[in-house]
Scaffold this active site. Structure first.
Site, mmCIF file in Angstrom:
data_model
loop_
_atom_site.group_PDB
_atom_site.id
_atom_site.type_symbol
_atom_site.label_atom_id
_atom_site.label_comp_id
_atom_site.label_asym_id
_atom_site.label_seq_id
_atom_site.Cartn_x
_atom_site.Cartn_y
_atom_site.Cartn_z
ATOM 1 N N SER A 102 -57.737 28.670 9.324
ATOM 2 C CA SER A 102 -56.683 29.681 9.324
ATOM 3 C C SER A 102 -56.582 30.345 7.940
ATOM 4 O O SER A 102 -57.549 30.942 7.474
ATOM 5 C CB SER A 102 -55.370 29.037 9.773
ATOM 6 N N ASP A 121 -56.602 32.799 20.811
ATOM 7 C CA ASP A 121 -55.810 32.322 19.677
ATOM 8 C C ASP A 121 -54.553 33.174 19.562
ATOM 9 O O ASP A 121 -54.640 34.386 19.332
ATOM 10 C CB ASP A 121 -56.650 32.429 18.397
ATOM 11 N N HIS A 155 -55.374 28.030 18.402
ATOM 12 C CA HIS A 155 -55.392 28.151 16.945
ATOM 13 C C HIS A 155 -55.568 26.769 16.325
ATOM 14 O O HIS A 155 -54.696 25.903 16.451
ATOM 15 C CB HIS A 155 -54.097 28.787 16.443
#
Length: 315
Positions: A136, A263, A290
C-alpha cells in the site's frame, strides 16, 4: 504461478481485505529491535529478523508497511516468515512505532528520504544484496524510491515487489471518500488525528486546534496537515508530486506490482493494463482485496507471500 482465487466465503473486495487484517495471526518473533537515530534529530524503530549471525551474511529483505501500519502487521511478518533464507528488516515510519516521533514532521506517501536512510544503513553494515517489498503506502514509497534512484539502485537492490499500491494518489484519495469505504477512512482518521493532536500540544505554533476541527476525511487531513506540514502547497500538490505512477519509467531494478481489480482503496488509474518498462511488471488479479489475497486452501501463506517468494527466488 496460478492466479489468485478467493475462498467462496470471501466473495468481494471488502471481505477479502478485512478478514486477513483482523483474524490472521502470524507466530513469528523478531531477533531484536533497534532504534536508528536520524540526522535531523528524529528516529526510526526497526525489527530485525536474523537468519544468520550478522546482517550482511544473507540477502536482506527490507519491508515497508502501509498507512497507519507497523512492522508487526500480519502482511509484513507473514512475508518475512515465507522467506527464511533471507535476513529481514521491517521498519516503522516516524510515529508508527509505540512512541511518537520527536519532530514536527512525521511520515507520508513520498517520504523516500527515510527509506533511503534505511537502505544506506544496511549498506553501511555490509549488506551486498537487498530485496525490497512494500504494501500500500509502503509500495508507493518503494516504487518512488526506485524511480528516483534509477540505475544507482541496481548496484545493491536485486529485486522489488509492491502489493496493493495507490499508484495515483489523488484518485485513490477520492476513491476512499466513497460511502462503502467509510469504515476504512474512520479507522485511519481516528489514529492519525490522535497523533496530530499529540503533536499540536508540542508544536502549538504549527498545529492549532481549529485546524483539526476542520478535518472530516483523509483528503482533508492531507490538505490541512500532510501537505503543508511536509512542504507541499496542499493535498493535490502533495499527491501530484509523490504518486509512484510518475516514477515507474525511472526504475532499473526488476520490479513486480500486484494490484487487485477489486481493491476498495484503488482507483482505475492504479490499474494500468501495462507498464511501458523493461524492468516493471504489473499483475492485476480479478480479486484479492487490499493487502489481502487470502487463498482458498490456506496453509499458513497468503497468495501474495507465495507470489513474492516466486518473484524473489526466480531467475
Amino acid at each position: 504461478m496460478q492466479e489468485y482465487r478467493a475462498p467462496i466465503w470471501l466473495p468481494e473486495g471488502h471481505s477479502q481485505s478485512i478478514y486477513p487484517a483482523l483474524f490472521r495471526k502470524i507466530p513469528i518473533s523478531h531477533t531484536r529491535s533497534e532504534r536508528l537515530e536520524l540526522p535531523d534529530g528524529d528516529f526510526l524503530d526497526v525489527d530485525l529478523h536474523l537468519r544468520a549471525e550478522a546482517l550482511h551474511e544473507k540477502p536482506l529483505l527490507i519491508v515497508s508497511h502501509g498507512l497507519e501500519g507497523s512492522s508487526r502487521r500480519p502482511y509484513v511478518t507473514g512475508l518475512i516468515r515465507s522467506l527464511p533464507e533471507y535476513n529481514a528488516l521491517a521498519w516503522n515510519y516516524r510515529s508508527c512505532s509505540e512512541e511518537p516521533n520527536r519532530n514536527l514532521r512525521f511520515y507520508h506517501s513520498g517520504a523516500t528520504d527515510d527509506l533511503d536512510f534505511i537502505i544506506q544503513h544496511a549498506i553501511a553494515r555490509g549488506v551486498k544484496d537487498i530485496f525490497l517489498a512494500g504494501f500500500s503506502l509502503g509500495g508507493n514509497l518503494t516504487l518512488k524510491w526506485l524511480g528516483e534512484n534509477g540505475k544507482k539502485a541496481s548496484q545493491f537492490v536485486r529485486k522489488a515487489v509492491a502489493f496493493s499500491v495507490p499508484l495515483h494518489l489523488s484518485s485513490s484519495s477520492q476513491q476512499l471518500t466513497r460511502r462503502e469505504n467509510r469504515l476504512y477512512t474512520h479507522r485511519f482518521l481516528q489514529t492519525l488525528l490522535e497523533k496530530v493532536t499529540e503533536k499540536s500540544a508540542r508544536y502549538p505554533q504549527d498545529i492549532s486546534p481549529s485546524m483539526l476541527t476542520s478535518i472530516r476525511s483523509l483528503y482533508d487531513f492531507d490538505n490541512v496537515i500532510t501537505g503543508p506540514l511536509h512542504g507541499f502547497k496542499d493535498a493535490e500538490d502533495y499527491y501530484e508530486r509523490n504518486s509512484s505512477l510518475y516514477f515507474l519509467a525511472g526504475i532499473r531494478v526488476p520490479t513486480l506490482i500486484v494490484n487487485a481489480k477489486n481493491d476498495p482503496f484503488l482507483s482505475q488509474e492504479c490499474l494500468p493494463d501495462r507498464i511501458d518498462s523493461d524492468f516493471v511488471q504489473i499483475e492485476l488479479p480479478e480479486s484479492g482485496g487490499h493487502c489481502g489475497f487470502y487463498p482458498r486452501n490456506y496453509r499458513g501463506q497468503t497468495w501474495a507471500e507465495q507470489r513474492a517468494t516466486a518473484w524473489f527466488n526466480g531467475n
